[in-house]
Design a protein around this motif. Structure first.
Motif, mmCIF file in Angstrom:
data_model
loop_
_atom_site.group_PDB
_atom_site.id
_atom_site.type_symbol
_atom_site.label_atom_id
_atom_site.label_comp_id
_atom_site.label_asym_id
_atom_site.label_seq_id
_atom_site.Cartn_x
_atom_site.Cartn_y
_atom_site.Cartn_z
ATOM 1 N N SER A 1 0.831 -1.204 0.000
ATOM 2 C CA SER A 1 0.000 0.000 0.000
ATOM 3 C C SER A 1 0.865 1.253 0.000
ATOM 4 O O SER A 1 0.610 2.204 -0.757
ATOM 5 N N ALA A 2 1.924 1.264 0.830
ATOM 6 C CA ALA A 2 2.809 2.428 0.900
ATOM 7 C C ALA A 2 3.594 2.609 -0.393
ATOM 8 O O ALA A 2 3.904 3.737 -0.779
ATOM 9 N N ALA A 3 3.925 1.503 -1.064
ATOM 10 C CA ALA A 3 4.633 1.599 -2.339
ATOM 11 C C ALA A 3 3.746 2.193 -3.418
ATOM 12 O O ALA A 3 4.217 2.884 -4.318
ATOM 13 N N THR A 4 2.442 1.935 -3.309
ATOM 14 C CA THR A 4 1.496 2.460 -4.291
ATOM 15 C C THR A 4 1.202 3.926 -4.036
ATOM 16 O O THR A 4 1.187 4.741 -4.954
ATOM 17 N N LYS A 5 0.948 4.258 -2.779
ATOM 18 C CA LYS A 5 0.757 5.647 -2.357
ATOM 19 C C LYS A 5 1.029 5.710 -0.858
ATOM 20 O O LYS A 5 0.905 4.694 -0.159
ATOM 21 N N ALA A 6 1.353 6.886 -0.357
ATOM 22 C CA ALA A 6 1.820 7.018 1.032
ATOM 23 C C ALA A 6 0.768 6.633 2.060
ATOM 24 O O ALA A 6 1.074 6.573 3.252
ATOM 25 N N TYR A 7 -0.471 6.355 1.646
ATOM 26 C CA TYR A 7 -1.514 5.986 2.597
ATOM 27 C C TYR A 7 -1.071 4.848 3.515
ATOM 28 O O TYR A 7 -1.431 4.802 4.690
ATOM 29 N N GLY A 8 -0.308 3.907 2.970
ATOM 30 C CA GLY A 8 0.067 2.728 3.738
ATOM 31 C C GLY A 8 0.900 3.027 4.959
ATOM 32 O O GLY A 8 0.981 2.188 5.881
ATOM 33 N N MET A 9 1.515 4.204 5.040
ATOM 34 C CA MET A 9 2.326 4.539 6.209
ATOM 35 C C MET A 9 1.480 4.585 7.479
ATOM 36 O O MET A 9 1.995 4.367 8.577
ATOM 37 N N ALA A 10 0.190 4.864 7.341
ATOM 38 C CA ALA A 10 -0.689 4.925 8.516
ATOM 39 C C ALA A 10 -0.912 3.554 9.140
ATOM 40 O O ALA A 10 -1.448 3.462 10.249
ATOM 41 N N LEU A 11 -0.492 2.477 8.444
ATOM 42 C CA LEU A 11 -0.674 1.134 8.968
ATOM 43 C C LEU A 11 0.400 0.759 9.985
ATOM 44 O O LEU A 11 0.204 -0.146 10.798
ATOM 45 N N LEU A 12 1.543 1.444 9.942
ATOM 46 C CA LEU A 12 2.623 1.127 10.878
ATOM 47 C C LEU A 12 2.208 1.322 12.339
ATOM 48 O O LEU A 12 2.451 0.445 13.177
ATOM 49 N N PRO A 13 1.570 2.448 12.709
ATOM 50 C CA PRO A 13 1.102 2.574 14.098
ATOM 51 C C PRO A 13 0.069 1.516 14.473
ATOM 52 O O PRO A 13 0.038 1.060 15.623
ATOM 53 N N ALA A 14 -0.777 1.117 13.502
ATOM 54 C CA ALA A 14 -1.767 0.076 13.790
ATOM 55 C C ALA A 14 -1.084 -1.251 14.089
ATOM 56 O O ALA A 14 -1.493 -1.987 15.002
ATOM 57 N N MET A 15 -0.029 -1.576 13.329
ATOM 58 C CA MET A 15 0.721 -2.803 13.590
ATOM 59 C C MET A 15 1.400 -2.741 14.952
ATOM 60 O O MET A 15 1.392 -3.717 15.711
ATOM 61 N N ALA A 16 2.000 -1.591 15.265
ATOM 62 C CA ALA A 16 2.662 -1.441 16.559
ATOM 63 C C ALA A 16 1.660 -1.581 17.703
ATOM 64 O O ALA A 16 1.945 -2.220 18.725
ATOM 65 N N ALA A 17 0.470 -1.002 17.528
ATOM 66 C CA ALA A 17 -0.561 -1.095 18.568
ATOM 67 C C ALA A 17 -1.012 -2.535 18.755
ATOM 68 O O ALA A 17 -1.247 -2.986 19.886
ATOM 69 N N ALA A 18 -1.131 -3.277 17.655
ATOM 70 C CA ALA A 18 -1.549 -4.674 17.751
ATOM 71 C C ALA A 18 -0.510 -5.503 18.491
ATOM 72 O O ALA A 18 -0.848 -6.347 19.341
ATOM 73 N N VAL A 19 0.768 -5.277 18.182
ATOM 74 C CA VAL A 19 1.837 -6.036 18.830
ATOM 75 C C VAL A 19 1.917 -5.707 20.317
ATOM 76 O O VAL A 19 1.945 -6.599 21.178
ATOM 77 N N MET A 20 1.954 -4.425 20.635
ATOM 78 C CA MET A 20 2.084 -4.016 22.029
ATOM 79 C C MET A 20 0.818 -4.331 22.830
ATOM 80 O O MET A 20 0.876 -4.637 24.020
ATOM 81 N N GLY A 21 -0.324 -4.267 22.150
ATOM 82 C CA GLY A 21 -1.570 -4.590 22.829
ATOM 83 C C GLY A 21 -1.621 -6.040 23.271
ATOM 84 O O GLY A 21 -2.088 -6.349 24.372
ATOM 85 N N ARG A 22 -1.145 -6.925 22.435
ATOM 86 C CA ARG A 22 -1.114 -8.337 22.819
ATOM 87 C C ARG A 22 -0.127 -8.572 23.961
ATOM 88 O O ARG A 22 -0.386 -9.354 24.880
ATOM 89 N N ALA A 23 1.013 -7.893 23.915
ATOM 90 C CA ALA A 23 2.016 -8.078 24.966
ATOM 91 C C ALA A 23 1.537 -7.533 26.307
ATOM 92 O O ALA A 23 1.968 -8.011 27.367
ATOM 93 N N ALA A 24 0.642 -6.534 26.267
ATOM 94 C CA ALA A 24 0.186 -5.887 27.502
ATOM 95 C C ALA A 24 -1.084 -6.501 28.064
ATOM 96 O O ALA A 24 -1.611 -6.014 29.074
ATOM 97 N N ARG A 25 -1.596 -7.542 27.427
ATOM 98 C CA ARG A 25 -2.827 -8.150 27.933
ATOM 99 C C ARG A 25 -2.612 -8.745 29.317
ATOM 100 O O ARG A 25 -1.547 -9.289 29.611
ATOM 101 N N PRO A 26 -3.634 -8.672 30.187
ATOM 102 C CA PRO A 26 -3.504 -9.241 31.534
ATOM 103 C C PRO A 26 -3.178 -10.727 31.467
ATOM 104 O O PRO A 26 -3.764 -11.480 30.692
#
Length: 251
Positions: free
Chosen positions: A73-98
């Motif tokens: 998506s980012a290679a096609t247009k810069a829109y895909g850059m907004a997915l990086l924070p979503a990926m980081a949130a998913a990773v950190m969210g799983r690690a922070a689960r009770p």
């Protein structure tokens, strides 16, 4: 969009969301134009699906597929850059689960590094000029520098003189930018006020459920809109909003 809605929101949300997306005038018109917006939207939606799937499963394979699709998506247009924070949130969210393993924090950073690496490799493989060519680097990464510049100007941390070709909408302020973004979204050329109204109610309902998948999707939409307004206030077009259409339709 159907798969995203039926699997992570509600069984009927996928089919109805797909129908509403197919009836969105802004997407129909954008699909008839030979531009990067709709292909980038497709890869972004594909990446979102796998991001949410990783948040549910915790499998590294799902995260890497999401990263590759995000890089496309980012290679096609810069829109895909907004997915990086979503990926980081998913990773950190799983690690922070009770109840999660404390050692999982280290694994989370490894997973995140692998995802960012796959994202960059996919982006480079599909658009190498974005990294190798000076003009390509400016067009790709200049937006990131521009984002920090605009935030610094808004917060008063630093003062920058306006560029000679700076869009006049940037002088209208954030309120003007958000109102203009909403005006385009509810216009007949965008999603229309009927679909947008149902989408707004759906987002409120998803927020009240406070599920991890729901918060990821809401966070992605919020971040995309805020960054768009900061970078280009008053310069919204329906095709610029295509990356959020699928989530809004499913909501």
């Amino acid at each position: 969009t159907i798969r995203l809605g039926e699997r992570y929101l509600r069984p009927t949300a996928g089919l109805i969301g797909g129908l509403l997306l197919a009836l969105t005038t802004g997407l129909i018109a954008s699909s008839q134009q030979v531009k990067e917006d709709v292909p980038s939207m497709f890869f972004a939606t594909l990446s979102l699906y796998w991001i949410v799937k990783f948040a549910d499963s915790g499998r590294l394979r799902d995260l890497l597929v999401a990263a590759i699709a995000g890089g496309a998506s980012a290679a096609t247009k810069a829109y895909g850059m907004a997915l990086l924070p979503a990926m980081a949130a998913a990773v950190m969210g799983r690690a922070a689960r009770p109840g999660s393993d404390p050692r999982g924090v280290r694994a989370a950073f490894v997973h995140l590094a692998a995802a960012v690496g796959c994202f960059a490799i996919a982006q480079f493989a599909l658009a190498p000029f974005s990294f190798l060519d000076p003009l390509g680097r400016e067009a790709t990464f200049g937006r990131i520098a521009s984002l920090f510049t605009m935030v610094a100007r808004m917060t008063g941390v630093a003062q920058f003189p306006p560029a000679p070709d700076e869009h006049l909408g940037r002088h209208g302020g954030m309120l003007y930018g958000f109102s203009d973004y909403g005006r385009i979204l509810v216009s007949d050329g965008g999603m229309g006020w009927v679909i947008t109204s149902f989408a707004a109610l759906g987002l409120i309902a998803l927020l009240m459920r406070r599920g991890f998948a729901e918060l990821l999707l809401i966070g992605y939409v919020t971040l995309f809109v805020v960054v768009s307004v900061i970078l280009y206030p008053g310069y919204a077009e329906p095709r610029h909003q295509t990356p959020v259409y699928p989530v809004l339709a499913a909501a």
